[in-house]
Each structure stands twice: as structure tokens, then as C-alpha cells.
Design an enzyme around this catalytic site. Structure first.
Site, short mmCIF file in Angstrom:
data_model
loop_
_atom_site.label_atom_id
_atom_site.label_comp_id
_atom_site.label_asym_id
_atom_site.label_seq_id
_atom_site.Cartn_x
_atom_site.Cartn_y
_atom_site.Cartn_z
N HIS B 326 0.99 -0.91 -0.25
CA HIS B 326 0.30 -0.13 0.13
C HIS B 326 0.60 1.10 0.11
O HIS B 326 0.29 2.47 -0.01
CB HIS B 326 -1.08 -0.08 0.89
CG HIS B 326 -1.73 -1.16 1.24
ND1 HIS B 326 -2.15 -2.07 1.48
CD2 HIS B 326 -3.12 -0.76 0.16
CE1 HIS B 326 -3.25 -2.83 1.72
NE2 HIS B 326 -4.00 -2.25 0.96
N GLY B 327 2.01 1.85 0.47
CA GLY B 327 2.80 2.01 0.97
C GLY B 327 4.12 2.33 1.20
O GLY B 327 4.40 1.21 1.82
#
Lengths: 648, 476
Positions: B326-327
Site C-alpha cells: 500500500h505504500g
């Protein structure tokens, strides 16, 4: 949950029945779109007409204009407006829960004017809640002898922070957090993505501001607008593209009206400037806009606080990276517009320092000094000057007078320099060392001297005869004074202290320009002092290195402190001065460090310098009161005798 | 271009018409759809196109070589080449700065100075999604399970098909390639479903998620210290509703648009917030992503074939990696670790009950399911505080304030409660609503479609809040 989901199996038995001929689907979709376009013709027109970055805007403009015309003919526009109003009613919901409060200040009811729009009613409702969130400030200290509020202006209490996305997101949150760190301050923040002053059809800021003011009654309004304003503006159905004369006139009109509105009820207004963005074309527009913002803010009597310089690098380009609190990171989010978390922290920190120079805030943290700006009309310089003071709160509370150290800035600097680079350090050191620190203005190229050739360059006289008496009148300072300067200010500190032994009990220099004769080709010094070849004595008298040689007695009575970085171009001169002081038997300290002629080096040396001053000033006698008579009118009151030390 | 915008609507109307008009020539239709997809992606930033093309070419070439290679060693080598290049691209664009900051920090702890430059890397939208798609393609070919693209054109379109390009669903080769390589459909396959998906997607995204985002969630997570405990609890629920509406709304629109063009895209959400245990939650939430994690991380780690403890560890590791997807931030890793841990605990409890001879498969009484739902829902909702907060520090402030009764707040609107409840409630009663709409639409004669659609469209336009919030998942 066990039943089969009709969306899951595309080969379900009835799926044949659900098949459709593509032609019909396409036609039906087009027709649907046309219907919806006609119904919301107004919004569609605004979408195209008011966005000059839209690809193919010229082609679309006549289409949406025709669409709007047609919708008006059919009466759809007014019908949609009625529906919108009804939907707005439906969407705005009551506040169901109001948090518990310690105290709810009573605000007079808002003036009953025209019936409020749903938008205003909505704002009013939210504010009724926000209003209650006022933090009750601490009990005021006993009435001090010297007013802690500079220039008689009351301290801000109710701060309204408004703006577009930057205020809605990280930067606004950080600003709110930091402003909340001041005593008695309660902040109400409202940021709305993609809003500004060019599109009241999307969001009517003047109306919203009026509602906010009526409810919250701010005494300080801080606004950050403009990032969404570089787009066409619509006046009475006429479209003005960005940057055209019509656009400028209308935007200035709206902006100045808004700035005046911000100051309603005697509130102070602060307009924050735009930050630099990554995209060059957009940055160009914002740069132009900043000029308009600054001009209008100053015209309207508001404070303009720039953000552009904090977001540009040393070459004036987009600043991608920062180092802050020991971290290296990106200043902005990947859009190149909004601040990253680290960037917002950094920018808010710097902005609040700048705000503290303009407004009488008092930090809640007891380890931080109050920051006060004063203005002083200088008869000698024939101009209005400013100076900035860092004052330990104890001085006001306990009504004591503390030693003061003047901080002299370098060439091309002004009274804001020290605060720009060392604001919080100075706040901390001022309290920790119980010193009042004052950063006066010595002109960008004033060299802290009185010039015979430039009659308004009378910095020495200004500091000794005008500033010192003013300090004693307005600040809790004693007669024990020190001088600390860097670069041009370093030379100034040493020379002024040597020439006025009765006024200054200690002096120190960072990277001081201690030998002016090295700058004999520099035009500004030749203008101030006359060409070196013609008047060498004027130059030598202003150079600490030569002053020690010619009149060592002026140095022997007090200790001195020099510091310089080894990579500094002034390193040889400082080393020479150190040796000369040794030769003449002057007691002094000499500190060398890594580093050059830059703030990193100066910040590293700051605490050592101020501690040194504190030691000297703690033992020093209080010098002659700097009353107007003591120093007034003297060309160079160099021979005021040192008072004998008082018995312990 | 984002889906619910006017430029996209115009774009799609044109693409739809042309795509069906040229359907008699399948290659022409595919070339046109490819061009449209690249136009769609290039609208963000032209430079992204090169990246998408590069990623597709890597997938195509290595896939081709894996299939052609004779020996096991050669196949392995080509797979490795695909993994390394794809992950390197993703790593550079997505994780470089995270890496730089943490290496610098680590070096600092060791008393060293690391001189890695801070680069301003612009994150190309959708890169996480299409990199996962490339990886799945080559790994499945290696495993002998996937469908190989018949031509470069098919593969390029498979990688870039615009309805699913930005935010998934993450398609496996068997999901989309057979449809691309087969005969062109002559009819829009399931029009009522397509319309209902687009309408529900718009409703969830434009009406519900936007309202929640601008009315409470955005600000509460940025500055939790301004809110009271009650407001922050509501904020947690509202954010849960918002992520669901935002992301499943996007997927609904993607599937609906795909159907209109004649393609079936895989389902991605199946009433996830109604799950009564964490295992079920992950079978219903972001399904293409959780299946990806299962097939390409969990199974290669050994899955559940080893010692039970090893299984639990595998679950945690899989979801930590899933969090990182996701990051580049510790907060996502923390979020993933919480989910991995929850799954491990759930699995352990199943194992324990089986060992004790409890029939875990039997039907449960309502109160048991309700308790399970509460526990699952709150685990997911609270883990999202890490997910949403700007950093872990702020997340702790958020939790701290949630437990601090009596602190002043900002007040709460009825609308937030209502909309959050509606968003969560859609997981329970969304299906009957959809069935009703399908029933109505199937019985509406074609000439009346525009009337029905325009009525739905107008209702959405009126309900839409004036502010627009960005997609949460477009950042990933």
C-alpha cells in the site's frame, strides 16, 4: 449470506434476457448524457468556462454556451436551482452532539440581516459548536510595570484560520497546532479544497467569512488563498481570462474587499502568501499572484507573510528537499503542490515564527521567550525602524530588569535575520540564560557606522542614542548590555563596544569582518567612508584589527570573544586579530570550528556566545543609563568613562 | 482521468460507440481499445506511458521466454528476470524514499553518514496494480497455470485495459486474456447489471465517501487532538464506511464500464463488512488482492503445509508484505502486521478447536455470529487508524484521545452518523436493492432506458456534495 449473488455468475440462466444491442445502449447513453448535460447546464458551463487549463476549452466553450442557452429557454436552469436548494436542505444535517465544555463564552447573537442561506446556516451551526471549544486562557499575570504587549496591541485570542486545501490538510493542521501553543489562543480552522475568490459559485468565502465572524468573533483572521484563483473569473455573465486587465481589476476588487472584511470589528488580518509549486507554468502564475496579494494586503493594512521563499531553494527554484529536525525528506507531496507531513511541520514552524514577529503571542511553554516587535522612528536615520526582542516571561511577571544582548545582523540582512534563522533557539536561550535579546536593524549595507558622506547612514548614533533609551522605556532591561554580531555585525559589535566602553560591558563576534581594509574596493564602503586611498584613517578606525593596534587601551578593560569557521574567508583576519589581542595583552577567547561563513556555523556557536555574555554580564556593573541626555547629540561618545566596579 | 468526471464521461461515450462500431474487425477493436487506454493513462502524465509500456513488455517477453524455454533452469532464470525487473521498477518508484530515509536512519544509529540523495520520485498512478498483474502473469506461466497472450497486442491491452488500470481489480491472465483472444461479443452482455454497478459505484464514491471524507474523516485523522473521544470513535466507523464506499465504488464502476464494453472483470468486494470472522473478511475484501497475496506470497512461503507455528508466521509475513504494497511507510506495515496477527490468532483458534474435537464447520447461533462480527469489524476498523493516520505517531495520538473521555471536541453532525451507517449497512442490505433494480431494469423497454438512467443520474447529481475527495486507493 448463503443465497447466490446475482452479480457473480455472468453465465446465469437469465443473462440472455439481459443482453442488449450495442446500438441501443450507445444511443440511450448518449441521450442520457445529453439530458443530464441540459439539466445541469449551469454547472457544465462553469466547468468549462472557468477552467483555462482544460484541454480543448476553446472547442467546448461554444458547445456548453449553447447548451446553457437552450436550458435557459426551456426553463431548466431555474428548475435545477430550485432542486439544488432543496437538495442542499436535505444534505445539511443538524449537529446532534455538542461536546462538554468547561466554559462557554457568551457571544452576542449575530446581527439579523437577510435570511441566511443554507450554506450560512450550516456554517453557523458548526460554529456554534466550535465556539464552545475556546480554551480558557491562564489567569493573567499581575499588572506589570512594563506592558508585555508591544505597541499597545492586545494579544490575539480568537484566531480564525481559513483557506483552501493547504489549510484543510497538513499545513493548516500544523498551523492550528502551533497557534494553539500560545496562551489564551483558541483557533477555529476552516479549509475548503479547491476554493478561492474567483469562484463564489463553488464556495462563497465572503458569505462564509461573515457567518464565521458573527459566531466566532475572531480578533485575528489568517487566510491562505490564491492557489485556485489563477483561473478565469466571471463578472455579470462576462468571462475574463486569467491575467487580462478585466481579471486583474476584478480580482483586486474582490481581494481588497475580502481583506477589509477580514478586519471587521477591529480584528487583525494576516494574508499568507502562496508557496512555490513544482510545475513551472503554474509557479509563474502564482508568482504574479503573490505580488497582487502582497500589494493588496499592505494597502488594506493587513500583514502579508510570505511562503514563497521557504519553498524555493537558494537559486529561487522549486525546493524539493528539506532537512528539518534531523530528518531529510521531501517538502511536498507527490503533486508538487501540497505540503508533506515533514514539510508542513517545517513551514508551519517558520510561518509561526514570522507571525510572532507581527503579533503579541505568549508561548504556553515556560521555556520559551516572548517575542515582541517594536517600531521606532529614528530622527538620525530619518526613517521608521523596527527591532525584535526576545524577553523571558519572568521579567514581566516578577518585574525585574534583565541584562540585554543586542544581536547585530550581517550584510544584506535586517532585523528579521536572527529570527529567520534562529527563532526558537533564541527563544530558548533567552529564558535559559535570563537575557533579553534584541535584534535591531542596521541597514542592509549600513556597516554600523555614522557616515559623514551619507547623512542618513547613522547606525552607530541610532543604536547608542536612540535605540538604547527606547529599549529601557519599553522593555524590562537593565543597563548591563552586550553586543553579539556576525560578519558585518561582528565588526560592528567589536567596534561599537570599543568606541562606547561605558555602554557595552561585553562584545563578541562570529565570523566578523574585522578588517575593513580588505574590502577597500567595495563601492558601498567607499561611499560611506570615502575612498581608502584618500581617507585611510576612517577605514582603520572602523576595523577592529587596526583599532586594537592603535588604541589597545580601549580593549583592555573588558573580555572579548571571537569565533570563526576554518573555511571562512574571514578566518585569516580573525586569526590575526586574535594574535594582535594576545600581543596587546587583551584578555579574550578565540574559538575556531569547522565550517564556513554560513548559518550552520553561526547556529553552532550561538549558545557558546550567549553563555559567555551571560557570564560577563552577570558580573558586570550596570552601565550608565542610556537616557537621552547621556548619549544624545554626541558624534561619537567614545570617551564615556567606565564606571568603577560596584562592591560585591 | 478519474471515473466520475465530465471529461471521462465524454471520453467513455466516444470509446463505447467506436468500440462497438468496429467490432466486426476484432484486431481493429483491440487496437482502438489499446489506444484509448493509453490516452486514458497518459492524461495523468505522458511520462507514465513509457513505464506502463515497459512493464507490459517485460511481462510479455519474459512470459514468452518462460513458455519457450526447455529446461527448468532456463525457465527459472526468466522468471527471476521478470521478478527482478518488475520489482525494481516498483521499488524505485514507490519505495526509494522510504528506503533512503530508513537507511540514513540506520546508518546514523551506527554512527555512519549515508549519502543517498533524496530524489523527488513521482509515484505513477496504478503502478502497484499493474506490477502485481505482470508478476501474476509470469509466475502463473512458470507454474504452468496461466493463459499466455496470443500476441503482443493482446498482452498490451490485457495490461492497460482502462476500466481496471488504475485501481484494479487485479486481473489474472485467465480472467481477461481469453475474453480478449476470443470472438468479439455481439451484444452488451448484461446491461442491467452494468447500469446497476455504475449507479451503485457512483453513489458509494461520489455521495457517501465524499461526504464522510470532507465532513469528519480527513480532519479527524490529521489533527485528532481537536476531537473528543466520541467523535474519534465515530471517525473510526466513518472511515471504515468511507474506505469501503470509495474502493468498492470504484471497482463497481470499473466492472460496469467493462461490461458495457463487453468484458467481464472479476469481482473484488463481496459485502466484506458483514464478515463474521477475519478469514471470511479477507475472502470478501479486495478479493483479487488477497488472492494474489495467498497465491504468490503465502503459498511460496510454505502456506499451511508446515508446522502450525510456521503457518502463523507465514500469515503475519504475508500481510506485512501486503501492508508494504500500500505504500512505503511503517504505518502500512503495522496495519498489515495487525491483520496477519489477527488471521494467525483466528487460525490458531480453529486448529485448537479442531484438536479438541469441536465441529467448527457447523452452523452457528445468531449471537455467536453477532459477536464474531463485532470482533472482526472492530479489528479491521481500529487497524485502519494506522492505515489512515499521516504517521504512526499521530495514530497513537488518535488512540490516546479515543480513550480520554471528557476532552472537548468539535461536535458531530447527524449526517456523518447516518451516512456512515448507510455505508456499512450496504454490506447487509445492498443485495436486495440491486436485485430490485435489476428486476426493474429488465422489465423496462429499451426506449425508456434513457428516462430511467437520467432519473438515477439526476438523483446522484443532487445528492452529490459540492466537494470532491480524491480516491484513497489511487495513491497505491
Amino acid at each position: 449470506m448463503a443465497e447466490p449473488d446475482p452479480t457473480r455468475d455472468p453465465t446465469a440462466r437469465d443473462s440472455r434476457a439481459r443482453e442488449a444491442r450495442p446500438l441501443w445502449v450507445v444511443l440511450a447513453l448518449w441521450l442520457t448524457f445529453a439530458c443530464l448535460a441540459l439539466v445541469s447546464a449551469n454547472d457544465l458551463y462553469a466547468l468549462v468556462a472557468l477552467d483555462d487549463r482544460l484541454v480543448g476549452r476553446r472547442l467546448w466553450l461554444p458547445v456548453v454556451a449553447f447548451n446553457l442557452e437552450l436550458a435557459q429557454q426551456l426553463g431548466l436552469v431555474s428548475g435545477k436551482a430550485r432542486l439544488d436548494a432543496w437538495a442542499e436542505e436535505l444534505r445539511s444535517s443538524p449537529v446532534v452532539y455538542v461536546p462538554r465544555r468547561e466554559a462557554v463564552p457568551t457571544a452576542p447573537p449575530p446581527p439579523v440581516a437577510a435570511a441566511p442561506s443554507p450554506e450560512q446556516a450550516d456554517a453557523a451551526r458548526r460554529l456554534a459548536v466550535a465556539l464552545a471549544s475556546v480554551r480558557v486562557g491562564q489567569a493573567p499575570p499581575p499588572e506589570p510595570r512594563i506592558d508585555p504587549q508591544a505597541n499597545g496591541r492586545p494579544a490575539p485570542g480568537r484566531v480564525l484560520l481559513i483557506g483552501a486545501s493547504s489549510i484543510q490538510f497538513y499545513l493548516g493542521a500544523e498551523l492550528e497546532r502551533r497557534l494553539g501553543d500560545f496562551q489564551g489562543v483558541s483557533v477555529f480552522r476552516l479549509g475548503k479544497l479547491s476554493t478561492g475568490l474567483t469562484r463564489p459559485d463553488l464556495f462563497d468565502w465572503p458569505a462564509r467569512l461573515a457567518a464565521l465572524q458573527a459566531e466566532f468573533q475572531p480578533d485575528l483572521v489568517i487566510a491562505l488563498f490564491g492557489g485556485n484563483d489563477c483561473q478565469p473569473i466571471q463578472v455579470d455573465g462576462r468571462l475574463h481570462d486569467y491575467g487580462t486587465p478585466g481579471w486583474r481589476a476584478e480580482y483586486r476588487r474582490r481581494l481588497s474587499a475580502f481583506l477589509l472584511q477580514m478586519q471587521a470589528g477591529g480584528a487583525r488580518a494576516v494574508l499568507l502568501g502562496q508557496a512555490r509549486v513544482r510545475k513551472a507554468s503554474f509557479a509563474g502564475r502564482l508568482h504574479q499572484l503573490n505580488e497582487v496579494l502582497q500589494e493588496e494586503a499592505e494597502r488594506a493594512g493587513a500583514v502579508f507573510v510570505p511562503l514563497w521563499d521557504l519553498t524555493s531553494d537558494e537559486h529561487g527554484r522549486y525546493r524539493a528537499e528539506i532537512r528539518y529536525r534531523g530528518q531529510r525528506g521531501l517538502l511536498r507531496l507527490s503533486d508538487g503542490i501540497h505540503f508533506s507531513l515533514l514539510g508542513a511541520d517545517f513551514a508551519a514552524h517558520r510561518l509561526v515564527a514570522r507571525l510572532q514577529r507581527e503579533l503579541n503571542f505568549t508561548p504556553r511553554a515556560p521555556e520559551l521567550a516572548l517575542v515582541r516587535r517594536f517600531e521606532l522612528d529614528s530622527g538620525l536615520r530619518r526613517e521608521r525602524t523596527s527591532y525584535l526582542a526576545f524577553v523571558p516571561p519572568r521579567a514581566y511577571a516578577a518585574d525585574v530588569r534583565l541584562p540585554v544582548v543586542l544581536l547585530l545582523h550581517g550584510r544584506e540582512g535586517d532585523w528579521t535575520d536572527w529570527s529567520e534563522h534562529a527563532h526558537e533557539e533564541l527563544q530558548r536561550l533567552s529564558v535559559a540564560l535570563d537575557l533579553v535579546l534584541v535584534a535591531p536593524d542596521g541597514r542592509r549595507r549600513g556597516w554600523y557606522l555614522d557616515s559623514e558622506r551619507e547623512p542618513t547612514n547613522r547606525i552607530e548614533g541610532y543604536l547608542t542614542a536612540e535605540l538604547l533609551p527606547d529599549l529601557e522605556r519599553r522593555l524590562p532591561v537593565s543597563g548591563r548590555r552586550g553586543l553579539l554580531g556576525l560578519s558585518m555585525g561582528g565588526a560592528g559589535a567589536l567596534t561599537l563596544a570599543a568606541r562606547h566602553p561605558g555602554l557595552f560591558a561585553s562584545a563578541s563576534s562570529m565570523s566578523g569582518a574585522v578588517d575593513l581594509t580588505r574590502l577597500r574596493q567595495r563601492g558601498e564602503l567607499r561611499r560611506l567612508l570615502g575612498p581608502y586611498e584618500e581617507r585611510p584613517e576612517a577605514w582603520l578606525e572602523r576595523s577592529p584589527l587596526h583599532l586594537v593596534r592603535s588604541s589597545p587601551e580601549r580593549f583592555r578593560d573588558r573580555p572579548w570573544l571571537l569565533s570563526v569557521g576554518r573555511q571562512d574567508r574571514w578566518h585569516p583576519s580573525n586569526e590575526a586579530l586574535h594574535q594582535e589581542l594576545d600581543r596587546q595583552g587583551v584578555s579574550h577567547e578565540y574559538l575556531e570550528s569547522r565550517g564556513g561563513h554560513d548559518w550552520a556555523t553561526w547556529l553552532g556557536a550561538l549558545e557558546a556566545h550567549l553563555r559567555w555574555h551571560q557570564r560577563q554580564l552577570a558580573g558586570a556593573p550596570s552601565a550608565a543609563p542610556a537616557t537621552a541626555e547621556a548619549a544624545e547629540g554626541e558624534e561619537a561618545p567614545a570617551l564615556i568613562p567606565v564606571q568603577p566596579p560596584a562592591p560585591p | 482521468m478519474l471515473f466520475p468526471t465530465v471529461p471521462f464521461a465524454v471520453f467513455f461515450l466516444v470509446v463505447l460507440a467506436v468500440s462497438w462500431a468496429v467490432r466486426r474487425s476484432r484486431p481493429a477493436q483491440k487496437v482502438f481499445l489499446l489506444a484509448a487506454s493509453y490516452f486514458f493513462y497518459g492524461w495523468w502524465d505522458l511520462r507514465f506511458l513509457g513505464l506502463l509500456l515497459l512493464s507490459s513488455l517485460i511481462g510479455y517477453l519474459t512470459g514468452e521466454m518462460i513458455v519457450r524455454a526447455r529446461g527448468r533452469g532456463a525457465r527459472r532464470a526468466w522468471l527471476l528476470a521478470s521478478l527482478v525487473t518488475s520489482l525494481a521498477m516498483l521499488g524505485f518508484f514507490k519505495y526509494y524514499n522510504f528506503f533512503q530515509v530508513n537507511v540514513a536512519h540506520l546508518a546514523g544509529l551506527l554512527g555512519l553518514q549515508a549519502h543517498l540523495p533524496v530524489l523527488e520520485v513521482i509515484l505513477p498512478v496504478g503502478i502497484s496494480f499493474y506490477t502485481f498483474q505482470t508478476l501474476a502473469y509470469t509466475i502463473e506461466l512458470y507454474q504452468g497455470k496461466g493463459v499466455k497472450a496470443a500476441s503482443l497486442l493482446d498482452h498490451l491491452l490485457f495490461m492497460s485495459f482502462f476500466p481496471q488500470l488504475l485501481l484494479g481489480p487485479i486481473c489474472r491472465s485467465r480472467d481477461l486474456l481469453p475474453q480478449l483472444m476470443g470472438e468479439a461479443p455481439n451484444r452488451v452482455p448484461d446491461l442491467p447489471l452494468a447500469v446497476s454497478l455504475i449507479a451503485s459505484g457512483l453513489f458509494k464514491k461520489v455521495v457517501l465517501a465524499t461526504f464522510l471524507s470532507t465532513h469528519l474523516v480527513d480532519d479527524a485523522f490529521i489533527a485528532p487532538e481537536n476531537y473528543s473521544a466520541f467523535e474519534l470513535w465515530v471517525g473510526v466507523y466513518a472511515y471504515t464506511a468511507m474506505v469501503y464506499c470509495d474502493f468498492s465504488g470504484y471497482t463497481d464502476m470499473a466492472r460496469g464500464l467493462g461490461l458495457l464494453l463487453g468484458f467481464h472483470l472479476p469481482e473484488n468486494f463481496n459485502a466484506p463488512l458483514a464478515a463474521t470472522n477475519i478469514g471470511e473478511f479477507w475472502r470478501r475484501w479486495h478479493m483479487t488482492y488477497s488472492r494474489w497475496l495467498r497465491d504468490f506470497i503465502y503459498f511460496p512461503l510454505g502456506g499451511s503445509r508446515g508446522h502450525p507455528l510456521r503457518t502463523y508466521l507465514n500469515l503475519i509475513l504475508t500481510f506485512m508484505a501486503g501492508g508494504l504494497w500500500h505504500g512505503a511507510d511503517w504505518k502500512f506495515i503495522t496495519w498489515g502486521a495487525i491483520h496477519g496477527l489477527a488471521l494467525a490468532i483466528y487460525k490458531a483458534s480453529l486448529d485448537l478447536r479442531r484438536a479438541l474435537g469441536v465441529a467448527v464447520e457447523r452452523a452457528r447461533p445468531w449471537w455467536y455470529l453477532a459477536l464474531g462480527w463485532l470482533l472482526t469489524f472492530h479489528t479491521c476498523a481500529l487497524a485502519r487508524v494506522f492505515f489512515r493516520s499521516p504517521d504512526i505517531g499521530t495514530a497513537w495520538v488518535y488512540f490516546g484521545r479515543m480513550l480520554e473521555p471528557g476532552a472537548p471536541g468539535r461536535g458531530l453532525e447527524l449526517g456523518v452518523l447516518a451516512v456512515a451507517s448507510l455505508g456499512i449497512g450496504l454490506n447487509f442490505f445492498g443485495r436486495p436493492i440491486r436485485r430490485g433494480f435489476l428486476w426493474l431494469h429488465t422489465r423496462t423497454p429499451a426506449p425508456l432506458w434513457p428516462l430511467l438512467w437520467a432519473a438515477v443520474g439526476l438523483a446522484l447529481l443532487l445528492l452529490k456534495p459540492s466537494d470532491v475527495a480524491p480516491y484513497i486507493y489511487s495513491q497505491f
